[in-house]
Design an enzyme around this catalytic site. Structure first.
Site, short mmCIF file in Angstrom:
data_model
loop_
_atom_site.label_atom_id
_atom_site.label_comp_id
_atom_site.label_asym_id
_atom_site.label_seq_id
_atom_site.Cartn_x
_atom_site.Cartn_y
_atom_site.Cartn_z
CE LYS A 280 1.07 1.31 4.49
NZ LYS A 280 1.74 1.92 5.01
CB SER B 135 0.79 -4.93 7.63
OG SER B 135 1.50 -4.09 8.68
N GLY C 1 7.59 1.84 4.42
CA GLY C 1 6.51 2.30 4.53
C GLY C 1 5.45 1.93 3.68
CG ASP D 43 -0.27 0.11 8.38
OD1 ASP D 43 -0.90 0.86 8.86
OD2 ASP D 43 0.85 0.27 8.04
N GLY E 90 4.45 -4.04 3.84
CA GLY E 90 5.07 -5.41 3.48
C GLY E 90 4.58 -6.58 4.51
N PRO F 278 10.11 -3.64 -0.81
CG PRO F 278 10.67 -1.66 -1.74
CD PRO F 278 9.37 -2.52 -1.85
CB VAL F 279 12.36 -5.07 4.36
CG1 VAL F 279 12.15 -5.15 5.82
CG2 VAL F 279 11.97 -6.35 3.61
P1 ATP Z 1 4.72 -0.23 8.26
O1 ATP Z 1 3.56 -1.30 8.28
O2 ATP Z 1 4.83 -0.10 9.80
O3 ATP Z 1 4.61 0.59 7.49
P2 ATP Z 1 6.82 -1.18 6.66
O4 ATP Z 1 6.28 -1.42 5.59
O5 ATP Z 1 7.64 0.21 6.90
O6 ATP Z 1 5.91 -1.36 8.01
P3 ATP Z 1 7.78 -3.80 6.74
O7 ATP Z 1 8.36 -4.10 5.59
O8 ATP Z 1 6.61 -4.53 7.26
O9 ATP Z 1 7.96 -2.32 7.23
O10 ATP Z 1 8.89 -4.29 7.88
C1 ATP Z 1 9.08 -3.75 9.24
C2 ATP Z 1 9.80 -4.83 10.05
O11 ATP Z 1 9.18 -5.82 10.56
C3 ATP Z 1 11.15 -5.42 9.32
O12 ATP Z 1 12.18 -4.43 9.72
C4 ATP Z 1 11.20 -6.92 9.50
O13 ATP Z 1 12.21 -7.07 10.63
C5 ATP Z 1 9.79 -7.15 10.38
N1 ATP Z 1 9.15 -8.01 9.69
C6 ATP Z 1 8.34 -9.17 10.34
N2 ATP Z 1 7.87 -9.92 9.32
C7 ATP Z 1 8.06 -9.61 8.44
C8 ATP Z 1 7.51 -9.76 6.97
N3 ATP Z 1 6.69 -10.60 6.78
N4 ATP Z 1 8.13 -9.02 5.76
C9 ATP Z 1 8.77 -7.85 6.10
N5 ATP Z 1 9.38 -7.61 7.29
C10 ATP Z 1 9.01 -8.18 8.33
#
Ligand code: ATP
Length: 289
Positions: free
Chosen positions: A11, A103, A98, A136, A101, A94-95
């Site tokens: 998203k 969620s 934001g 999220d 991923g 991308p991990v």
């Molecule tokens: P947000 O929902 O807070 O915006 P984001 O998109 O910025 O999150 P994610 O990619 O969900 O970040 O990853 C945040 C942290 O969650 C990562 O640093 C990772 O260590 C952990 N994590 C746990 N499960 C997962 C997963 N299935 N995929 C990615 N990261 C994961």
């Protein structure tokens, strides 16, 4: 059915307004979630017992910290389910970007377990479980492409209709922790009233439906930008550059990913090449979904 492969979408937050801090420590938000065509692929297989997750991405933990395993454990404790599951995650989102991923993977796991084991968990059951896993997660349990999020972001108002627009994402070499962005937020300045913000968010959706990107550009505010920018000043440089020619550009969620909308795919691909050349950053081009 013994196995199932599902796409787990990313998203963007078209806007994100922070309204204040709540007594439970979370921030009160008003945001507009939008699905995009960037997706992880997750393969689920029923087994007799145990849980195993495989993922080659170096930043994704394959243990109890992973939201996929957390979602699975929650299903087990909620339903008393005895079977096991094997999961293979092909991570493309991308991990810590934001883009939600983790969620999204959690929501996909709830949906997969429900189908694979015939659990008959209702939509309200799934939403309640999603909320426990993260603010999220509920958005990804909806079938809608766009929704307004209130409260922690998990009180959702789905919006009808999808708009065909191209999206350019500028990806940064490292992510930002959502927690640290919220922790370093300064106290929100007295801003527009809630009525005005509710109106703005509906207007973004109306402008998008008519592909009026100039109209929506002034409303794409992200109140987490300043805090994220302090941690990664490059976000500001990319955003200023993009906004010169593409006004509908903003940071998604807690960053650092910057998105930019346009009606024209060819022009979006040209902008992606320019960003890569000028900033040496990776980009992704796709669409609202
Ligand atoms: P947000 O929902 O807070 O915006 P984001 O998109 O910025 O999150 P994610 O990619 O969900 O970040 O990853 C945040 C942290 O969650 C990562 O640093 C990772 O260590 C952990 N994590 C746990 N499960 C997962 C997963 N299935 N995929 C990615 N990261 C994961």
């Amino acid at each position: 059915m013994n196995s199932l492969t599902l796409e787990s979408p990313a998203k963007i937050n078209l806007c994100l307004y922070v309204l204040g801090k709540r007594p439970d420590g979370y921030h009160e938000l008003l945001t507009l979630f939008q699905r995009i065509s960037l997706r992880d692929r997750v393969r689920f297989r029923r087994t007799r017992s145990g849980f195993r997750l495989q993922c080659r991405h170096p930043l994704v933990p394959c243990d109890s910290r992973n939201l996929i395993e957390k979602a699975w454990r929650l299903v087990q404790s909620r339903t008393g389910l005895r079977g096991g599951m094997e999961v293979i995650l092909d991570k493309r989102i991308p991990v810590a970007g934001g883009l939600g991923g983790g969620s999204s993977n959690a929501a996909t796991t709830l949906l997969a377990a429900n189908r694979l084991f015939g659990l008959r968990l209702s939509q309200p059951d799934l939403m309640e479980m999603g909320r426990k896993l993260g603010a999220d997660v509920p958005f990804f349990l909806l079938e809608t492409s766009r929704a307004i999020g209130r409260g922690r972001g998990d009180e959702l108002q789905p919006l009808a209709g999808a708009t065909k627009l191209s999206v350019l994402l500028t990806l940064f070499s490292s992510g930002i922790s959502t927690k640290s962005v919220f922790e370093s937020l300064s106290r929100p300045a007295l801003g527009p009233t809630l009525t005005k913000l509710n109106c703005d968010i509906i207007m973004i959706s109306v402008f998008l439906a008519s592909k009026d990107l100039k109209g929506c550009s002034t409303l794409l505010r992200n109140d987490l930008f300043k805090a994220a920018h302090r941690m990664k000043p490059e976000i500001g440089r990319v955003l200023s550059f993009l906004r010169n020619s593409r006004p509908a550009s903003a940071m998604s969620g807690s960053g650092p990913t910057v998105f930019s909308l346009a009606a024209n795919r060819v022009e979006t691909e040209a902008a992606a090449s320019e960003i890569s050349r000028k900033f040496g950053l990776a980009t992704w081009v796709g669409s609202l979904y």
